[in-house]
Design an enzyme around this catalytic site. Structure first.
Site, short mmCIF file in Angstrom:
data_model
loop_
_atom_site.label_atom_id
_atom_site.label_comp_id
_atom_site.label_asym_id
_atom_site.label_seq_id
_atom_site.Cartn_x
_atom_site.Cartn_y
_atom_site.Cartn_z
N HIS A 84 32.10 45.49 40.51
CA HIS A 84 32.25 46.76 41.23
C HIS A 84 33.19 46.57 42.42
O HIS A 84 34.11 47.35 42.66
CB HIS A 84 30.88 47.26 41.70
N ASN A 85 32.94 45.51 43.17
CA ASN A 85 33.77 45.29 44.37
C ASN A 85 35.21 44.92 44.01
O ASN A 85 36.14 45.31 44.71
CB ASN A 85 33.14 44.21 45.26
N ARG A 98 45.55 41.62 49.75
CA ARG A 98 44.80 41.49 51.02
C ARG A 98 45.16 40.17 51.70
O ARG A 98 45.36 40.12 52.91
CB ARG A 98 43.29 41.53 50.76
N VAL A 142 19.83 40.16 54.50
CA VAL A 142 20.43 39.20 55.44
C VAL A 142 21.78 38.78 54.89
O VAL A 142 22.05 38.98 53.70
CB VAL A 142 19.50 37.98 55.66
N ASN A 154 24.94 41.08 49.33
CA ASN A 154 26.06 40.85 48.41
C ASN A 154 26.13 39.37 48.04
O ASN A 154 27.07 38.66 48.39
CB ASN A 154 27.38 41.24 49.08
N HIS A 210 50.99 19.94 21.02
CA HIS A 210 49.71 20.65 21.06
C HIS A 210 49.42 21.42 19.77
O HIS A 210 48.31 21.86 19.56
CB HIS A 210 49.68 21.60 22.27
N LYS A 262 35.17 40.21 52.81
CA LYS A 262 34.01 39.34 52.94
C LYS A 262 33.91 38.39 51.75
O LYS A 262 33.12 37.47 51.76
CB LYS A 262 32.74 40.18 53.03
N GLU A 297 36.70 48.06 43.28
CA GLU A 297 36.85 48.73 44.59
C GLU A 297 38.14 48.27 45.28
O GLU A 297 38.93 49.08 45.77
CB GLU A 297 35.61 48.41 45.43
N GLY A 321 27.75 51.51 51.19
CA GLY A 321 27.92 51.43 52.64
C GLY A 321 26.68 51.93 53.35
O GLY A 321 25.61 52.10 52.74
N SER A 365 25.29 49.29 46.52
CA SER A 365 26.59 49.78 46.97
C SER A 365 26.48 51.17 47.59
O SER A 365 25.65 51.98 47.18
CB SER A 365 27.57 49.86 45.80
N MET A 421 22.96 47.81 57.36
CA MET A 421 22.53 48.17 56.01
C MET A 421 21.01 48.09 55.87
O MET A 421 20.39 48.96 55.25
CB MET A 421 23.19 47.23 54.98
N GLY A 422 20.40 47.06 56.44
CA GLY A 422 18.95 46.88 56.34
C GLY A 422 18.21 48.02 57.02
O GLY A 422 17.25 48.57 56.47
N LYS A 458 27.69 43.89 40.59
CA LYS A 458 28.12 44.34 41.92
C LYS A 458 29.45 43.70 42.30
O LYS A 458 30.32 44.33 42.92
CB LYS A 458 27.05 44.03 42.97
C1 6PG Z 1 29.79 48.60 48.77
C2 6PG Z 1 30.86 47.72 49.37
C3 6PG Z 1 30.30 46.71 50.29
C4 6PG Z 1 31.37 45.73 50.71
C5 6PG Z 1 31.72 45.84 52.13
C6 6PG Z 1 32.76 44.81 52.58
O1 6PG Z 1 29.76 48.65 47.56
O2 6PG Z 1 29.04 49.22 49.52
O3 6PG Z 1 31.51 47.07 48.32
O4 6PG Z 1 29.26 46.06 49.68
O5 6PG Z 1 30.94 44.45 50.51
O6 6PG Z 1 32.18 47.12 52.35
O7 6PG Z 1 33.72 44.56 51.66
P1 6PG Z 1 34.98 43.64 51.98
O8 6PG Z 1 34.82 43.12 53.36
O9 6PG Z 1 34.97 42.54 50.99
O10 6PG Z 1 36.15 44.56 51.87
#
Ligand code: 6PG
Length: 466
Positions: A185-186, A287, A76, A104, A449, A260, A189, A130, A128, A14-15, A182
């Site tokens: 968002h996840n 999951r 990082v 994140n 109560h 993650k 997601e 990827g 966000s 990503m970096g 964020k």
């Molecule tokens: C994004 C994703 C990204 C995410 C990873 C891993 O918005 O680009 O949400 O940030 O953290 O794809 O996500 P998991 O391992 O938690 O599925």
């Protein structure tokens, strides 16, 4: 020397992509990575963009390569690595320099880091999209002092995704507001992905469709109301063939999903906020449950596999599409509801319409529906999205399909945790008189109560005896 516009630490996937994006947008970027060989290789393979990139071997070199006041983006891993990096940088920086954590991070950590930063400018931004998003335009959710955001907004908006020319980079609020948005968002997601996986399961196990037909169905849905990045890639995943075995790719992937942790944080926070997000919770649970593969196999041995196959013509692909539309609206309604609750609880004034707007391009949950959500929230940011006229009408048209899908799946042993919890949320939210009067009666019975009476007054007790 001392002429790079911005610094970036951490040349992982990503970096590295973000650094190239910054250079590609005409900014000079100085980069540093813990492993110098990675920095050198990154620079050597940057092609035409190498001229805008300054590789550095030490943090001192990185800092002195930057224009003052300096800005350094951290890419990082979330957690201790961020604190360690800040601690290593701090003695090299002046008070008006800035650190931006673009990983994140857990927003509670960002809240703390903003305080610990003192006079040093600190922003926590959710990014966000990827690797491709980072390289060609992510969605960016900023948090920290507004004045700090304004200082770097020209760079962050330039590198962000654009929805019809509107940059998908917005300041969300003070402290960890960007990382909080964020995280939600996840969470969304996770639920969106889970609902798609559930519908995939119905097509595969319930309807007995092959992967070609499943891929075709997702591709067709991607032209309708479900049009979104996640539907698009689900079709592509279903269409792919394993080069080693010639089997459909999905048949060779183990059915145990990792995480993650961002979805988990969302669910934990929702409990603190008392924000009902059952579809997102169900997706996180799914999951966790998927990872218990050996236990699931033992369960199948013990109880026998569920029939799963649906009687012929029981569910059409149109019904499935409608059910997914309903599920998706309900999941987003929950996510935005949680943001509204947090906004109040944390005093952040989170801009709900702007959040929907910033998710319209670049991020993983980008979709056409988010454009309509942005309009609905612009009309009335305080409403539950499922009650907004456009989505209420869509739900009136589709909740019957969701009900049919959940009912048939239940009868035939197909697990639909996210879709069925979406339906339960819908039914609960359309029931003016529910059943918590029984809970209140029980609580009063065993713990005195107290309860509110329908004819007025709080703190009443029932005639339960001693
Ligand atoms: C994004 C994703 C990204 C995410 C990873 C891993 O918005 O680009 O949400 O940030 O953290 O794809 O996500 P998991 O391992 O938690 O599925």
């Amino acid at each position: 020397m001392s002429n790079a516009d911005i610094g970036l630490i951490g040349l992982g996937t990503m970096g590295a992509a973000l650094a190239l994006n910054i250079a590609d947008n005409g900014f000079d970027v100085a980069v540093w990575n813990r492993t110098t060989a990675t920095t050198k290789e990154f620079h050597a393979t940057a092609g035409d963009l190498a001229a805008r990139i300054t590789p550095t071997d030490t943090l001192e070199e990185l800092v002195s390569a930057l224009k003052s006041p300096r800005t350094i983006i951290l890419m990082v891993p979330a957690g201790q690595a961020v604190d360690d990096q800040i601690a290593a940088l701090r003695p090299l920086l002046n008070d008006d320099d800035m650190i931006i954590d673009a990983g994140n991070a857990n927003f509670h950590d960002t809240n703390r880091r903003v305080k610990e930063a003192g006079k040093l400018a600190f922003l926590g931004i959710g990014v966000s999209g990827g690797e491709e998003g980072a390289r060609f335009g992510p969605s960016i959710m900023g948090g920290g002092k507004r004045a700090y955001w304004d200082r770097v907004a020209h760079i962050l908006t330039a590198i962000s995704a654009k929805h019809k020319d509107a940059p998908c980079a917005t300041w969300m609020g003070e402290e960890g507001a960007g990382h909080f948005v964020k995280a939600v968002h996840n969470g969304i997601e996770y639920a969106d992905m889970q609902m798609i996986a559930e519908v995939y399961g119905i097509m595969r196990d319930g309807l007995g469709l092959d992967h070609g037909k499943i891929a075709e169905t997702f591709a067709a849905w991607d032209k309708g109301p479900l049009r979104s990045y996640l539907i698009e890639i689900s079709g592509k995943v279903a269409a792919a063939t394993d080069p080693e075995t010639d089997q459909p790719m999905l048949d060779v992937i183990v059915d145990a999903a990792g995480q993650k942790g961002t979805g988990r944080w969302t669910v934990i926070e929702a409990q603190h906020l008392a924000a009902p997000i059952p579809a997102i919770e169900a997706a996180v649970v799914a999951r966790n449950l998927s990872s218990q593969k050996a236990a699931r196999a033992a369960g199948e041995d013990l109880f026998g596999a569920a029939p799963r196959h649906l009687p012929h013509d029981m569910l059409s692909l149109d019904t499935l599409e409608q059910a997914l539309i309903a599920g998706k609206i309900l999941c987003y309604a929950q996510g935005f509801g949680m943001i509204a609750k947090a906004s109040e609880a944390f005093g952040w004034s989170l801009p709900l319409p702007a959040i929907a707007e910033v998710w319209r391009a670049g991020c993983i949950i980008r979709s056409d529906m988010l454009d309509d959500m942005a309009s609905a929230l612009r009309d009335n940011a305080d409403q539950n999205l499922m009650m907004a006229p456009k989505f209420a009408n869509a739900l009136k048209d589709t909740h019957g399909a969701l009900r049919q899908v959940v009912a048939q799946a239940a009868l035939h042993g197909l697990a639909l945790p996210a879709l069925s919890s979406g339906l339960a949320y819908f039914d609960a939210m359309r029931t003016a008189r529910g059943t918590a009067n029984m809970i209140q009666g029980q609580r009063d019975f065993f713990g005195a109560h107290g309860f509110a009476r329908v004819d007025g007054g709080e703190g009443h007790h029932g005639p339960w005896g001693a």
